[in-house]
Write an enzyme that holds these catalytic residues in place. Structure first.
Site, PDB file in Angstrom:
ATOM      1  N   TYR A 164     -43.333  21.206 -32.559  1.00 10.02           N
ATOM      2  CA  TYR A 164     -42.423  20.275 -33.228  1.00 10.02           C
ATOM      3  C   TYR A 164     -42.651  18.833 -32.739  1.00 10.02           C
ATOM      4  O   TYR A 164     -42.902  17.942 -33.558  1.00 10.02           O
ATOM      5  CB  TYR A 164     -40.969  20.710 -32.999  1.00 10.02           C
ATOM      6  CG  TYR A 164     -40.152  20.898 -34.270  1.00 10.02           C
ATOM      7  CD1 TYR A 164     -40.529  20.310 -35.473  1.00 10.02           C
ATOM      8  CD2 TYR A 164     -38.978  21.652 -34.266  1.00 10.02           C
ATOM      9  CE1 TYR A 164     -39.775  20.478 -36.616  1.00 10.02           C
ATOM     10  CE2 TYR A 164     -38.219  21.832 -35.407  1.00 10.02           C
ATOM     11  CZ  TYR A 164     -38.614  21.241 -36.577  1.00 10.02           C
ATOM     12  OH  TYR A 164     -37.857  21.405 -37.701  1.00 10.02           O
ATOM     13  N   GLU A 171     -46.816  12.624 -37.409  1.00  2.42           N
ATOM     14  CA  GLU A 171     -46.197  12.022 -38.598  1.00  2.42           C
ATOM     15  C   GLU A 171     -45.856  10.550 -38.348  1.00  2.42           C
ATOM     16  O   GLU A 171     -46.146   9.674 -39.173  1.00  2.42           O
ATOM     17  CB  GLU A 171     -44.937  12.802 -38.980  1.00  2.42           C
ATOM     18  CG  GLU A 171     -45.266  14.199 -39.495  1.00  2.42           C
ATOM     19  CD  GLU A 171     -44.027  15.067 -39.722  1.00  2.42           C
ATOM     20  OE1 GLU A 171     -42.939  14.525 -39.953  1.00  2.42           O
ATOM     21  OE2 GLU A 171     -44.164  16.309 -39.676  1.00  2.42           O
TER      22      GLU A 171
HETATM   23  C1  LIG Z   1     -36.897  11.606 -48.401  1.00  7.58           C
HETATM   24  C2  LIG Z   1     -37.292  10.992 -47.113  1.00  7.58           C
HETATM   25  C3  LIG Z   1     -36.910  11.847 -45.965  1.00  7.58           C
HETATM   26  C4  LIG Z   1     -37.216  11.205 -44.682  1.00  7.58           C
HETATM   27  C5  LIG Z   1     -36.565  11.930 -43.563  1.00  7.58           C
HETATM   28  C6  LIG Z   1     -37.077  11.493 -42.286  1.00  7.58           C
HETATM   29  C7  LIG Z   1     -36.454  12.194 -41.115  1.00  7.58           C
HETATM   30  C8  LIG Z   1     -37.177  13.389 -40.733  1.00  7.58           C
HETATM   31  C9  LIG Z   1     -36.884  13.960 -39.415  1.00  7.58           C
HETATM   32  C10 LIG Z   1     -37.407  15.369 -39.411  1.00  7.58           C
HETATM   33  C11 LIG Z   1     -38.655  15.567 -38.687  1.00  7.58           C
HETATM   34  C12 LIG Z   1     -39.367  16.834 -39.143  1.00  7.58           C
HETATM   35  C13 LIG Z   1     -40.705  16.859 -38.587  1.00  7.58           C
HETATM   36  C14 LIG Z   1     -41.482  18.088 -38.984  1.00  7.58           C
HETATM   37  O1  LIG Z   1     -42.032  17.919 -40.268  1.00  7.58           O
HETATM   38  C15 LIG Z   1     -42.525  18.299 -38.009  1.00  7.58           C
HETATM   39  C16 LIG Z   1     -42.999  19.706 -38.014  1.00  7.58           C
HETATM   40  O2  LIG Z   1     -42.637  20.569 -38.735  1.00  7.58           O
HETATM   41  S1  LIG Z   1     -44.109  19.993 -36.845  1.00  7.58           S
HETATM   42  C17 LIG Z   1     -44.359  21.750 -36.825  1.00  7.58           C
HETATM   43  C18 LIG Z   1     -43.305  22.489 -36.049  1.00  7.58           C
HETATM   44  N1  LIG Z   1     -42.269  22.796 -36.941  1.00  7.58           N
HETATM   45  C19 LIG Z   1     -41.509  23.866 -36.819  1.00  7.58           C
HETATM   46  O3  LIG Z   1     -41.622  24.656 -35.912  1.00  7.58           O
HETATM   47  C20 LIG Z   1     -40.588  24.056 -37.927  1.00  7.58           C
HETATM   48  C21 LIG Z   1     -39.349  24.647 -37.456  1.00  7.58           C
HETATM   49  N2  LIG Z   1     -38.449  24.625 -38.549  1.00  7.58           N
HETATM   50  C22 LIG Z   1     -38.191  25.690 -39.278  1.00  7.58           C
HETATM   51  O4  LIG Z   1     -38.634  26.758 -39.012  1.00  7.58           O
HETATM   52  C23 LIG Z   1     -37.342  25.615 -40.484  1.00  7.58           C
HETATM   53  O5  LIG Z   1     -37.835  24.627 -41.260  1.00  7.58           O
HETATM   54  C24 LIG Z   1     -35.879  25.432 -40.225  1.00  7.58           C
HETATM   55  C25 LIG Z   1     -35.160  25.367 -41.551  1.00  7.58           C
HETATM   56  C26 LIG Z   1     -35.682  24.129 -39.472  1.00  7.58           C
HETATM   57  C27 LIG Z   1     -35.294  26.526 -39.356  1.00  7.58           C
HETATM   58  O6  LIG Z   1     -35.434  27.703 -39.816  1.00  7.58           O
HETATM   59  P1  LIG Z   1     -34.222  28.754 -39.999  1.00  7.58           P
HETATM   60  O7  LIG Z   1     -32.880  28.159 -39.777  1.00  7.58           O
HETATM   61  O8  LIG Z   1     -34.468  29.390 -41.299  1.00  7.58           O
HETATM   62  O9  LIG Z   1     -34.395  29.713 -38.804  1.00  7.58           O
HETATM   63  P2  LIG Z   1     -34.972  31.129 -38.816  1.00  7.58           P
HETATM   64  O10 LIG Z   1     -36.421  31.090 -39.114  1.00  7.58           O
HETATM   65  O11 LIG Z   1     -34.602  31.684 -37.487  1.00  7.58           O
HETATM   66  O12 LIG Z   1     -34.250  31.894 -40.005  1.00  7.58           O
HETATM   67  C28 LIG Z   1     -32.842  32.102 -40.098  1.00  7.58           C
HETATM   68  C29 LIG Z   1     -32.543  33.273 -41.017  1.00  7.58           C
HETATM   69  O13 LIG Z   1     -32.974  33.029 -42.333  1.00  7.58           O
HETATM   70  C30 LIG Z   1     -33.976  33.967 -42.702  1.00  7.58           C
HETATM   71  N3  LIG Z   1     -34.937  33.302 -43.535  1.00  7.58           N
HETATM   72  C31 LIG Z   1     -35.145  31.990 -43.591  1.00  7.58           C
HETATM   73  N4  LIG Z   1     -36.127  31.705 -44.462  1.00  7.58           N
HETATM   74  C32 LIG Z   1     -36.552  32.891 -44.945  1.00  7.58           C
HETATM   75  C33 LIG Z   1     -37.547  33.271 -45.862  1.00  7.58           C
HETATM   76  N5  LIG Z   1     -38.344  32.369 -46.454  1.00  7.58           N
HETATM   77  N6  LIG Z   1     -37.697  34.576 -46.120  1.00  7.58           N
HETATM   78  C34 LIG Z   1     -36.940  35.498 -45.529  1.00  7.58           C
HETATM   79  N7  LIG Z   1     -35.960  35.202 -44.645  1.00  7.58           N
HETATM   80  C35 LIG Z   1     -35.779  33.916 -44.353  1.00  7.58           C
HETATM   81  C36 LIG Z   1     -34.517  34.435 -41.391  1.00  7.58           C
HETATM   82  O14 LIG Z   1     -35.150  35.660 -41.433  1.00  7.58           O
HETATM   83  C37 LIG Z   1     -33.254  34.488 -40.569  1.00  7.58           C
HETATM   84  O15 LIG Z   1     -32.478  35.618 -40.982  1.00  7.58           O
HETATM   85  P3  LIG Z   1     -31.660  36.518 -39.981  1.00  7.58           P
HETATM   86  O16 LIG Z   1     -30.766  35.596 -39.208  1.00  7.58           O
HETATM   87  O17 LIG Z   1     -30.934  37.467 -40.856  1.00  7.58           O
HETATM   88  O18 LIG Z   1     -32.687  37.181 -39.113  1.00  7.58           O
END
Ligand SMILES: CCCCCCCCCCCCC[C@@H](O)CC(=O)SCCNC(=O)CCNC(=O)[C@H](O)C(C)(C)COP(=O)(O)OP(=O)(O)OC[C@H]1O[C@@H](n2cnc3c(N)ncnc32)[C@H](O)[C@@H]1OP(=O)(O)O
Length: 242
Positions: A164, A171
């Site tokens: 992250y 970015e």
């Molecule tokens: C218009 C102009 C906008 C300008 C804005 C400028 C400000 C920006 C600031 C933001 C900076 C962002 C920078 C970023 O782009 C840099 C990077 O990404 S670098 C790479 C590293 N990144 C990461 O590691 C990303 C981490 N983030 C995420 O994973 C997700 O995006 C996030 C939504 C943040 C978190 O994920 P989530 O809350 O979904 O957590 P979980 O994965 O633990 O899931 C929770 C439960 O939901 C179920 N789930 C979610 N999605 C799915 C799916 N597609 N299919 C099936 N199930 C899904 C998951 O299984 C969990 O369920 P349960 O609790 O029942 O187990």
């Protein structure tokens, strides 16, 4: 009395059937979606590796993956819909910020400003996004299929600790590199007077976007740290509603 109880149980059964059908359809869609996205990001990874092995440089790499990247990153907008209709338990706001900031990086920065496409910072965020998304979508896929290998779960909830901040550095450096070109070309700017009587300066807009990482990124990062504690250490976390 008896008949109303019967009615109640019939209604309950119908509701349960509807929920079951909905969740079966939702699970089938999510499985398809996650497999497609894993495949898309794997294709991107392979294309990048092949390009680097053949050319020995990252120059020109963005052009070689631009179409695939734009397609799969834009398609991720569907995830905001998943949260909105409640088929995944994730915040619309957290997902919305994550997806929109990526789409902004792809379309309005990297794709629009050719001069910055060969920057090292572009390579940095592309590699980081690719590793993250292959891990994340394969995690969701195996989880839905109830066959989740521990190393994928471990990777999903540990890699982000380093990835992250690295992604954010990539970015921000890319937006910073874009600033002089935006200022010189006046792209996406609207100067007064015009028929809408509106003035817009993309250069200052980019500075605001960079500054908005300061309040927004920690929220995404701490969200992931909470998810990590919940998923790897079984901690019960009470999340506030959107
Ligand atoms: C218009 C102009 C906008 C300008 C804005 C400028 C400000 C920006 C600031 C933001 C900076 C962002 C920078 C970023 O782009 C840099 C990077 O990404 S670098 C790479 C590293 N990144 C990461 O590691 C990303 C981490 N983030 C995420 O994973 C997700 O995006 C996030 C939504 C943040 C978190 O994920 P989530 O809350 O979904 O957590 P979980 O994965 O633990 O899931 C929770 C439960 O939901 C179920 N789930 C979610 N999605 C799915 C799916 N597609 N299919 C099936 N199930 C899904 C998951 O299984 C969990 O369920 P349960 O609790 O029942 O187990």
């Amino acid at each position: 009395m008896a008949s109303s109880e019967e009615d109640g149980s019939v209604e309950e059964k119908e509701n349960n059937n509807k929920k079951r059908t909905k969740s079966a359809v939702a699970t089938a869609w999510l499985t398809f979606y996650n497999i497609a996205m894993t495949a898309g990001w794997l294709v991107l990874a392979m294309t990048m590796m092949r390009f680097y092995i053949q050319k020995g440089t990252h120059k020109g790499l963005y052009r070689s993956i631009a179409r695939t990247l734009k397609f799969f990153q834009t398609f991720a907008l569907v995830e905001v819909g998943h949260c909105a209709i409640g088929i995944v338990r994730t915040s619309v706001i957290v997902t919305g910020v994550q997806v929109c900031s990526r789409i902004f990086m792809v379309w309005f920065i990297t794709n629009s400003i050719r001069q910055i496409q060969n920057e090292e910072s572009v390579l940095l965020f592309l590699v980081v996004w690719t590793v993250t998304e292959i891990t994340r979508y394969s995690y969701y896929t195996f989880n839905l299929l109830n066959h989740l290998p521990y190393f994928i779960k471990w990777a999903r909830y540990n890699l982000f600790i380093v990835m992250y901040p690295l992604g954010v550095i990539g970015e921000l450096l890319t937006i910073y590199a874009a600033l002089p070109y935006v200022r010189r070309s006046g792209m996406y700017c609207m100067r007064l007077p015009n028929k809408y009587n509106v003035s817009f300066d993309y250069y200052y807009c980019l500075i605001i976007v960079m500054l908005s990482y300061i309040p927004l990124f920690p929220q995404l990062y701490f969200h992931m740290l909470r998810q990590r504690r919940k998923m790897l250490h079984g901690e019960v976390i009470v999340e506030k509603d959107d």
